[in-house]
Each structure stands twice: as structure tokens, then as C-alpha cells.
Design an enzyme around this catalytic site. Structure first.
Site, PDB file in Angstrom:
ATOM      1  N   LYS A  80      11.965 -45.751 -12.193  1.00 37.30           N
ATOM      2  CA  LYS A  80      12.879 -44.606 -12.163  1.00 37.30           C
ATOM      3  C   LYS A  80      13.457 -44.768 -10.707  1.00 37.30           C
ATOM      4  O   LYS A  80      13.092 -45.025  -9.725  1.00 37.30           O
ATOM      5  CB  LYS A  80      12.128 -43.550 -12.408  1.00 37.30           C
ATOM      6  CG  LYS A  80      12.924 -42.162 -12.721  1.00 37.30           C
ATOM      7  CD  LYS A  80      11.979 -40.964 -12.945  1.00 37.30           C
ATOM      8  CE  LYS A  80      12.532 -39.756 -13.388  1.00 37.30           C
ATOM      9  NZ  LYS A  80      11.583 -38.474 -13.396  1.00 37.30           N
ATOM     10  N   SER A 155      12.793 -36.197 -17.809  1.00 35.08           N
ATOM     11  CA  SER A 155      13.839 -36.840 -16.885  1.00 35.08           C
ATOM     12  C   SER A 155      13.719 -38.438 -16.918  1.00 35.08           C
ATOM     13  O   SER A 155      14.559 -38.970 -16.446  1.00 35.08           O
ATOM     14  CB  SER A 155      13.977 -36.232 -15.445  1.00 35.08           C
ATOM     15  OG  SER A 155      12.762 -36.400 -14.672  1.00 35.08           O
ATOM     16  N   SER A 179       8.331 -34.859 -17.692  1.00 37.09           N
ATOM     17  CA  SER A 179       9.109 -35.912 -17.596  1.00 37.09           C
ATOM     18  C   SER A 179       9.007 -37.192 -18.082  1.00 37.09           C
ATOM     19  O   SER A 179       9.714 -37.894 -17.994  1.00 37.09           O
ATOM     20  CB  SER A 179       9.840 -35.679 -16.264  1.00 37.09           C
ATOM     21  OG  SER A 179      10.859 -34.496 -16.061  1.00 37.09           O
TER      22      SER A 179
END
Length: 451
Positions: A80, A155, A179
């Protein structure tokens, strides 16, 4: 060879260890796939082509010399883009940090590289990890691998999409209110939020340091077990650690009688009930339990994230107002209105909640809840209607996951089926502190039964 892409991490690891496939060949083919598809899918913000090929060549030479580091050696993984990789830009999904180059690795990246993993790219995310839909105005909305009209979740949406669309063999994400588990459920893969502070967050751009967790996304629980047991601090596995067989007659499952089965789609509720019934049919003991202070958990979460995010962004919000997404600018500005007394009270409540949450596991081994009350929503939807009540999408998607960031308990999402539109449905398994192995073992058993 295109078939490489669909292999599990475990399959690829075995092939690499036995020198039946080349890490360089696998990495090169994966990079070609990403190059073909990423312009449309927006899965990656930065593809680390040169670094990945260099790492693949090093891995291949080491393995040829007989220096095999373990099950992640030569395996391409995605990371990420709020996790620092030395010499690579870390945008946090924001125009504010578009040109920011990390000066050193995050702790989790150091460990992955020590294990010989190949870092294929930095994945897209909601700006500063502060939403759950996968929409990003600067780098594009992440495309759902099964239905582009629907949200990939967030996310860590890019990390989930990379795994689900076979652009990586596993991925690292972050989880502050769900997330990792939210996009895992939306995409039909596996997502683990370990016990708070088990995986180091050093080098991760914080959203809320009191609630942030580093998490893992994978295709199945076998791959998850390999990843978890390789990167957990202090571990060094030269062979793959796989889920252990589960005797469900020895398992007591707890089903919350408050909060977690309220306001949810009938299809989701039905699938979760099918799994509960299946566990009982195989001998598991079923017990209804009350989760203490669960309503307060969401209030605590809102205050803590609001205050800590605002503190972290205070300077850059003032200097770069026009470069933030409007919703985040408003959120980080609003957070500055939270008083020190309100923040301290929320942290005090958090400690009380953490202690009370563990009491549930005196009665049960594991909790089962839906991961989400709905399947992946349409990208055009900003809220969900429950009768006369309209609920904001952020609250809808984090309602069942957020409480376990507050309590710090480990939580795992596994896919258990689809709705009529073939959108995945996720089941959340929650355990006592440091009981990740138990979650993985039971999650693997459930997936074997229903998948």
C-alpha cells in the site's frame, strides 16, 4: 506463462523452491500484466519495475546457489502506498505527497526484503487512508476486479484488487477502522488485521496511531498463514507454516446478540447464518454473547481518529489546502475542534473497552460476525437506506469492523459466497489477543467447506 498469475502464493513458493520456475520469469510476466491492465484498473500508483527485476535476479541467483531464505523468497508482493519503501515515492494517495521520496524502509518492508520477497509496486488507496470506497481523485478510482460499477472497498483497495486480479501473490495494507477487511470482503479474498501493535507501523504514514494496524491480504488462508508466520516479528520460517486441522467439536463460537446483526442485507445475513449452522452441524458449540460497550466503540473511534489525524495534518492542511481532496480537508480541519479533554476521555474509554472486550473470550473461542452489512456498493452510492434511516457509506462499511480496531483484537475476513449479482460476501472472525493462528485455522476450515 499466463498461468503463473492464477497460482496461489503457496503454489508459486513450492515451484520456486524446487527450481521449477524462475523468479525473474514470474516477475517479468507479472509486470507485463500490470502494464497491460493498470491504466484501466488504477490498482497501482507506482510500479517498481526496475527494483522488482533487480530483486528477482538476486533471488534467482541466491536460490541457484542453494541459499533459500524461505517461503517468500522470490515471491512478488504489493505494498500500500502509505508504507515507505526506500528510494520510491510514497504518495499516500494524495497530490500533497506526489513527489515525496521515502528515505528509508518501513519496518515491515525491511522484514519482507530480508525474507527475499519481491516488491512489485505501491498500490492505490483512498487519500491518506481516510475512506473506504477506493475512490481517488488524483490517481483514479480503483476498479473492482469482478464488477467495475461497484466499489473495491478501502482504504487498502489497491492492495485487495492487486491480489484479487492476480497482479500480486499477496499484499500489505493498513487497517484503522476496517481498511484491510473491508476491501477483502468486497473483492472476495482474505484479509487479516492482527492484534494491535503486533506488526510494526514504523514507516507507515499514520491516520490514527492509536488505532492503525498493518494487515495482510491474500487469496486464501493457506497463503495468509505463510505470509503471517513469515513476517510476524521474531519469526523466520524456512518452510511454509500452513493452517492446522480443526476439530469443530472443540470450538465454541460466539454470536453477538447485540449490534452486529442489525441493519444488514438479507443475503448477507442468510449466508452468515448458513456458515454458523454448518459449524454447529460439525460439532461446534454455539453461544450468544453480548459485546460490551460496542456503541461507545464507534464514538471513541470517531474522536480518536479525528483528533490524531488533525494533529498529523495540521501543518500541511494550512499550507496545501487546495491539494487535499475537499472531504479530507474538511475532516482534518474539523478534527482540530476536538478538545484535549474529549480526546483524553476517548482514550480512557478505549482502555476500558479493551479490557471488557477480552472478557467475552472466557466463554467462547472465537466470534463470528458479518464483515460488512452489505456487499460491495455501487460507486455512485454515498449512503445506504435502512427503512426511514439514511446511513453514510463510511459508517455502513466500517460499522462491523471498526470496533475491533478500538479493542485491538485480531480480526479476519474470509469470503463465504456471493449474492445474486455475484458480488462476494465476507465473514469476520475475531479472537482474543494474539490468537491469529486460531482465526486462520478456523477460517481455512470454513473456506474449505463453503468455497
Amino acid at each position: 506463462m499466463d498461468e503463473h498469475h492464477t497460482w496461489s502464493l503457496l503454489q508459486l513458493s513450492d515451484m520456486i523452491r524446487n527450481k521449477k520456475v524462475s523468479p525473474v520469469e514470474v516477475t517479468r510476466n507479472l509486470l507485463q500484466k500490470i502494464e497491460r491492465e493498470n491504466e484501466t484498473t488504477n490498482t497501482f500508483i507506482t510500479v517498481m519495475k526496475d527494483k522488482a527485476l533487480q530483486q528477482a535476479e538476486e533471488a534467482e541467483k541466491e536460490i541457484e546457489r542453494g541459499t533459500y531464505k524461505g517461503p517468500l523468497h522470490g515471491i512478488p508482493l504489493a505494498v500500500k502506498d502509505n508504507i515507505a519503501v526506500q528510494g520510491v515515492r510514497c504518495t499516500n494517495g494524495s497530490a500533497v505527497d506526489e513527489q515525496h521520496i521515502s528515505q528509508q524502509n518501513a519496518a515491515i518492508i525491511d522484514h519482507l526484503e530480508e525474507e527475499g520477497a519481491i516488491l512489485i509496486g505501491k498500490t492505490n488507496l483512498d487519500e491518506y487512508a481516510n475512506h473506504v470506497t477506493g475512490k481517488n481523485k488524483q490517481y483514479g478510482t480503483i476498479q473492482h476486479p469482478l464488477n467495475p460499477a461497484h466499489s473495491v472497498g478501502g482504504s487498502s483497495g489497491g492492495s485487495a484488487a492487486a491480489v484479487a486480479s492476480h497482479m500480486a501473490y499477496g499484499a500489505i495494507g493498513t487497517d484503522t477502522s476496517g481498511s484491510v477487511r473491508i476491501p477483502a470482503a468486497c473483492c472476495g479474498i482474505v484479509g487479516l488485521k492482527p492484534t494491535y501493535d503486533l506488526l510494526p507501523v514504523s514507516g507507515v504514514t499514520p491516520l490514527s496511531w492509536s488505532l492503525d494496524h498493518v494487515g495482510i491480504l491474500s487469496k486464501d488462508c493457506q497463503d495468509l498463514s505463510v505470509l503471517f508466520h513469515t513476517i510476524v516479528p521474531g519469526a523466520h520460517q524456512t518452510t511454509a507454516r500452513l493452517p492446522k486441522p480443526v476439530d469443530m467439536k472443540q470450538v465454541t463460537i460466539g454470536i453477538p446478540d447485540n449490534y452486529f446483526f442489525e441493519k444488514m442485507e438479507d443475503t448477507v445475513k442468510g449466508k452468515v447464518k448458513e456458515v454458523i449452522d454448518l459449524c454447529v452441524q460439525h460439532g461446534a458449540t454455539y453461544k450468544e454473547v453480548t459485546i460490551p460497550h460496542v456503541e461507545e466503540m464507534m464514538d471513541v473511534q470517531e474522536t480518536v481518529i479525528g483528533a490524531e489525524a488533525a494533529y498529523f495534518h495540521k501543518k500541511t492542511v494550512a499550507e496545501h489546502k487546495d491539494r487535499y481532496e475537499k472531504e479530507n480537508y474538511m475532516y482534518f480541519t474539523y478534527g482540530q475542534t476536538i478538545t484535549p479533554e474529549e480526546y483524553k476521555a476517548a482514550l480512557t474509554w478505549r482502555e476500558r473497552i479493551k479490557r471488557a472486550s477480552r472478557d467475552v473470550f472466557e466463554e467462547v473461542d472465537i466470534l463470528l460476525t458479518p464483515t460488512l452489512p452489505i456487499t460491495a456498493p455501487k460507486l455512485t452510492a454515498n449512503a445506504v437506506r435502512w427503512g426511514e434511516e439514511v446511513e453514510d457509506m463510511l459508517l455502513t462499511l466500517s460499522r462491523f469492523t471498526g470496533p475491533f480496531n478500538v479493542s485491538g483484537l485480531p480480526a479476519l475476513s474470509v469470503p463465504i459466497g456471493h449474492n445474486e449479482e455475484q458480488l462476494p460476501i465476507g465473514l469476520q472472525l475475531v479472537g482474543d489477543l494474539y490468537q491469529e493462528e486460531k482465526l486462520i485455522d478456523v477460517g481455512h476450515w470454513i473456506m474449505e467447506q463453503v468455497w
